[in-house]
Motif scaffolding. Structure first.
Motif, mmCIF file in Angstrom:
data_model
loop_
_atom_site.group_PDB
_atom_site.id
_atom_site.type_symbol
_atom_site.label_atom_id
_atom_site.label_comp_id
_atom_site.label_asym_id
_atom_site.label_seq_id
_atom_site.Cartn_x
_atom_site.Cartn_y
_atom_site.Cartn_z
ATOM 1 N N PHE A 96 0.806 -1.225 0.000
ATOM 2 C CA PHE A 96 0.000 0.000 0.000
ATOM 3 C C PHE A 96 0.840 1.277 0.000
ATOM 4 N N GLU A 97 2.135 1.163 0.250
ATOM 5 C CA GLU A 97 2.903 2.406 0.388
ATOM 6 C C GLU A 97 3.970 2.614 -0.686
ATOM 7 N N THR A 98 4.005 1.713 -1.685
ATOM 8 C CA THR A 98 4.922 1.910 -2.821
ATOM 9 C C THR A 98 4.189 1.523 -4.105
ATOM 10 N N ASP A 99 4.851 1.718 -5.235
ATOM 11 C CA ASP A 99 4.369 1.257 -6.552
ATOM 12 C C ASP A 99 2.993 1.829 -6.894
ATOM 13 N N PHE A 100 2.909 3.124 -6.974
ATOM 14 C CA PHE A 100 1.627 3.756 -7.301
ATOM 15 C C PHE A 100 1.463 3.846 -8.814
ATOM 16 N N THR A 101 0.365 3.309 -9.288
ATOM 17 C CA THR A 101 0.086 3.371 -10.727
ATOM 18 C C THR A 101 -1.312 3.933 -10.963
ATOM 19 N N MET A 102 -1.500 4.470 -12.158
ATOM 20 C CA MET A 102 -2.830 4.926 -12.545
ATOM 21 C C MET A 102 -3.632 3.704 -13.020
ATOM 22 N N THR A 103 -4.934 3.859 -13.079
ATOM 23 C CA THR A 103 -5.767 2.789 -13.629
ATOM 24 C C THR A 103 -6.364 3.311 -14.933
ATOM 25 N N ILE A 104 -5.924 2.725 -16.038
ATOM 26 C CA ILE A 104 -6.424 3.151 -17.359
ATOM 27 C C ILE A 104 -6.822 1.894 -18.128
ATOM 28 N N GLY A 105 -8.067 1.822 -18.537
ATOM 29 C CA GLY A 105 -8.535 0.646 -19.286
ATOM 30 C C GLY A 105 -8.349 -0.645 -18.512
ATOM 31 N N GLY A 106 -8.471 -0.575 -17.190
ATOM 32 C CA GLY A 106 -8.381 -1.773 -16.356
ATOM 33 C C GLY A 106 -6.954 -2.218 -16.054
ATOM 34 N N LYS A 107 -5.981 -1.450 -16.520
ATOM 35 C CA LYS A 107 -4.575 -1.849 -16.296
ATOM 36 C C LYS A 107 -3.840 -0.824 -15.442
ATOM 37 N N GLY A 108 -2.802 -1.275 -14.750
ATOM 38 C CA GLY A 108 -1.928 -0.371 -14.011
ATOM 39 C C GLY A 108 -0.971 0.307 -14.978
ATOM 40 N N VAL A 109 -0.912 1.619 -14.933
ATOM 41 C CA VAL A 109 -0.083 2.365 -15.885
ATOM 42 C C VAL A 109 0.818 3.330 -15.117
ATOM 43 N N ALA A 110 2.123 3.277 -15.395
ATOM 44 C CA ALA A 110 3.057 4.235 -14.782
ATOM 45 C C ALA A 110 2.884 5.584 -15.474
ATOM 46 N N GLY A 111 3.237 6.646 -14.787
ATOM 47 C CA GLY A 111 3.110 7.965 -15.401
ATOM 48 C C GLY A 111 4.194 8.178 -16.439
ATOM 49 N N ALA A 112 3.967 9.186 -17.307
ATOM 50 C CA ALA A 112 5.002 9.568 -18.258
ATOM 51 C C ALA A 112 6.212 10.080 -17.464
ATOM 52 N N SER A 113 5.925 10.725 -16.345
ATOM 53 C CA SER A 113 6.963 11.097 -15.375
ATOM 54 C C SER A 113 6.315 10.950 -13.996
ATOM 55 N N SER A 114 6.935 11.525 -12.974
ATOM 56 C CA SER A 114 6.329 11.372 -11.645
ATOM 57 C C SER A 114 6.539 12.639 -10.833
ATOM 58 N N PHE A 115 5.787 12.742 -9.746
ATOM 59 C CA PHE A 115 5.964 13.895 -8.856
ATOM 60 C C PHE A 115 5.899 13.410 -7.411
ATOM 61 N N PRO A 116 6.597 14.119 -6.504
ATOM 62 C CA PRO A 116 6.648 13.652 -5.117
ATOM 63 C C PRO A 116 5.392 14.034 -4.337
ATOM 64 N N VAL A 117 4.987 13.148 -3.433
ATOM 65 C CA VAL A 117 3.878 13.451 -2.516
ATOM 66 C C VAL A 117 4.473 13.520 -1.109
ATOM 67 N N LEU A 118 4.168 14.617 -0.403
ATOM 68 C CA LEU A 118 4.786 14.855 0.904
ATOM 69 C C LEU A 118 3.866 14.471 2.052
ATOM 70 N N ASN A 119 4.482 14.094 3.166
ATOM 71 C CA ASN A 119 3.747 13.938 4.420
ATOM 72 C C ASN A 119 3.714 15.318 5.095
ATOM 73 N N PRO A 120 2.527 15.911 5.266
ATOM 74 C CA PRO A 120 2.478 17.277 5.793
ATOM 75 C C PRO A 120 2.907 17.381 7.256
ATOM 76 N N ALA A 121 3.021 16.244 7.958
ATOM 77 C CA ALA A 121 3.445 16.288 9.360
ATOM 78 C C ALA A 121 4.949 16.462 9.499
ATOM 79 N N ASN A 122 5.719 16.074 8.438
ATOM 80 C CA ASN A 122 7.174 16.223 8.563
ATOM 81 C C ASN A 122 7.850 16.652 7.268
ATOM 82 N N GLU A 123 7.056 16.871 6.221
ATOM 83 C CA GLU A 123 7.551 17.359 4.923
ATOM 84 C C GLU A 123 8.537 16.397 4.240
ATOM 85 N N THR A 124 8.489 15.127 4.615
ATOM 86 C CA THR A 124 9.315 14.147 3.894
ATOM 87 C C THR A 124 8.495 13.574 2.737
ATOM 88 N N VAL A 125 9.211 13.058 1.728
ATOM 89 C CA VAL A 125 8.523 12.473 0.566
ATOM 90 C C VAL A 125 8.039 11.071 0.943
#
Ligand code: NAD
Length: 471
Positions: A3-32
């Protein structure tokens, strides 16, 4: 499934990686926490094409099957509350208990929506003709959700859209995409490919959705400012729109309240989810006869509440969700300081890391101050003293917003008569924020356009079709 790694989009029923990626932060400590997929324009085209291709089959699927699938979705969510609530706390900042309430509440809303029915009206049934009006799906829905309740607000759109026979492309906020992406992964094998697509991305993705020629309707929850842009962009292809926007809800407190009983209730009406709720009480008009004792009781209660990292035991309020909102809340506090407003508690920023703001309560700032007139969307609340309830109602209604409002009294009938005078889509008596999948939720004035939830909310995902058969 991790649940905490390997995030993919769902397109046409399949897991799809992004063309690129962006970081998501934890607002409690500002870590990625993780990298989220950044959807390209071509990938959005693929998601819309998948939704279009799935539409005829899904529309033709019997409504009872679609209902069963919604219940199966709810079951999947219930079965994964624990990892989902953990992920939601990490990315959103809300305490575990609140994250559990949101994820569990999502399951309940999906189940509740599954019980709704699309009405069919017989206009004429004569020897000459039969005429009926029915509700048919619109097509491909582009859904856009905010960061304060990323999961439940996504399903306020997914559930009625799917029940009514539409397919969907959903985009969560770039501040909180992770839990929504994982739910997409969890549901992949339940639904036919292309029925539910989930894409994530940066600031360009929302406008691509609202202007996309392959999308027939936009269902949006977010700020009033962005809502205006969404409507403008959707106008180029005359898309249908549902807009659930900002609010500046007033709570009106009558002199007959039981101070000790209502003080904690009023506190949480304002500060639940760190004040980051469209229907949080953002202005409290308190009758002068009860102002002083109630003010003291609310402030005393506020001092008992623990603000901290949502993953820590005992935390009741987490950080502000993102840096922009943190800056906005601090700016409102600075404005109140500059104007000499009286702070009853809070008001000083906490040293980082993390976007923490202490619970801040102001003592009767002027009606025309920013903190009264603007939607603060954070842990800062003005208490306002009024000479009469007529004055409170007039001030409550003197707003461009019209989302919700509440009236508090020991006499519910009296409070109801006052509540009926509020120019808002939702009125609560001696409570706030009660929502139901069976009850319409709408904003008046610049708080929105259209309806979510209840039969009226379901109908927003349909076009009206009248069929006449000559006998
Ligand atoms: P926001 O308007 O900044 O963003 C909402 C969503 O819109 C995000 O997914 C964002 O990426 C996307 N977006 C941003 N610009 C866009 C554009 N030009 N075109 C298309 N999409 C775009 O709102 P937010 O800060 O995420 O959420 C807070 C606001 O949402 C508050 O005003 C709050 O009151 C409101 N809200 C309303 C309700 C409701 O039901 N009425 C519920 C929750 C939150």
């Amino acid at each position: 499934m991790n649940f905490e790694t390997d995030f993919t989009m769902t397109i046409g029923g399949k897991g799809v990686a992004g063309a690129s990626s962006f970081p998501v932060l934890n607002p409690a400590n500002e870590t990625v926490i993780a990298q989220a997929p950044d959807c390209s324009r071509e990938q959005l085209d693929e998601a819309v094409a998948a939704a279009r291709a799935a539409f005829p089959g899904w529309r033709a699927t019997p409504v009872e099957t679609r209902r069963d699938l919604l219940n199966a979705i709810a079951g999947r969510i219930f079965a994964n509350i624990e990892p989902l609530r953990r992920l939601l706390t990490l990315e959103q900042g809300k305490p575990y208990a609140d994250a559990e309430f949101e994820v569990g509440g999502t399951g309940m809303f999906v189940q509740g929506t599954a019980t709704l029915n699309l009405p069919e009206i017989v206009n004429e049934d004569s020897a000459e003709r039969k005429s009926i009006t029915r509700h048919v799906p619109i097509g491909v829905i582009g859904a856009i959700s905010p960061w304060n309740f990323p999961v439940i607000l996504a399903f306020f759109k997914i559930s009625p859209a799917l029940l009514a026979g539409n397919t969907i492309v959903l985009k969560p906020s770039p501040f909180t995409p992770l839990t929504t992406l994982k739910i997409g992964e969890l549901l992949r094998d339940l639904l036919p490919p292309g029925v539910l697509n989930i894409v994530s991305g940066g600031d360009a993705l929302g406008p691509w959705i609202t202007s996309h020629p392959g999308i027939d309707k936009v269902a949006f929850t977010g700020s009033t400012q962005t809502g205006r842009r969404v409507m403008e962009s959707a106008s180029s292809t005359l898309k249908r729109v549902t807009l659930e926007l900002g609010g500046n809800d007033a709570a009106i407190v009558l002199p007959d309240v039981d101070v000790n009983k209502v003080a904690p209730e009023l506190f949480w009406a304002a500060f639940r989810n760190n004040g980051q709720i469209c229907i949080a009480s953002k202005r409290m008009y308190i009758h002068k006869d009860v102002y002083e004792p109630l003010k003291d009781a609310i402030v005393d209660y506020a001092k008992t509440v623990k603000v901290g990292d949502g993953t820590e035991q005992g935390t009741q309020i987490g950080p502000v969700q993102n840096k922009q909102q943190y800056a906005r809340v601090l700016d409102l506090i600075a404005d109140s300081k500059k104007n000499g407003h009286h702070f009853l508690t809070g008001g000083d920023a906490v040293d980082g890391p993390g976007y923490f703001v202490p619970v801040t309560i102001l003592d009767n700032p002027p009606e025309d101050s920013r903190i009264v007139q603007e939607e603060q969307f954070g842990p800062i609340l003005p208490l306002l003293k009024v000479d009469s309830i007529e004055e409170a109602v007039a001030k409550a209604n003197a707003s461009d917003y019209g989302l919700g409002g509440s009236v508090w009294s020991s006499d519910a009938e009296k409070a109801l008569a006052i509540g009926e005078m509020l120019e808002t889509g939702n009125v609560w008596i001696n409570e706030t924020q009660h929502l139901s999948p069976l009850a319409a939720f709408a904003g008046h004035k610049q708080s929105g356009l259209g309806v979510e939830n209840g039969e009226a909310g379901l109908l927003e995902y349909t076009n009206v079709q009248t069929i006449s058969v000559k006998r």
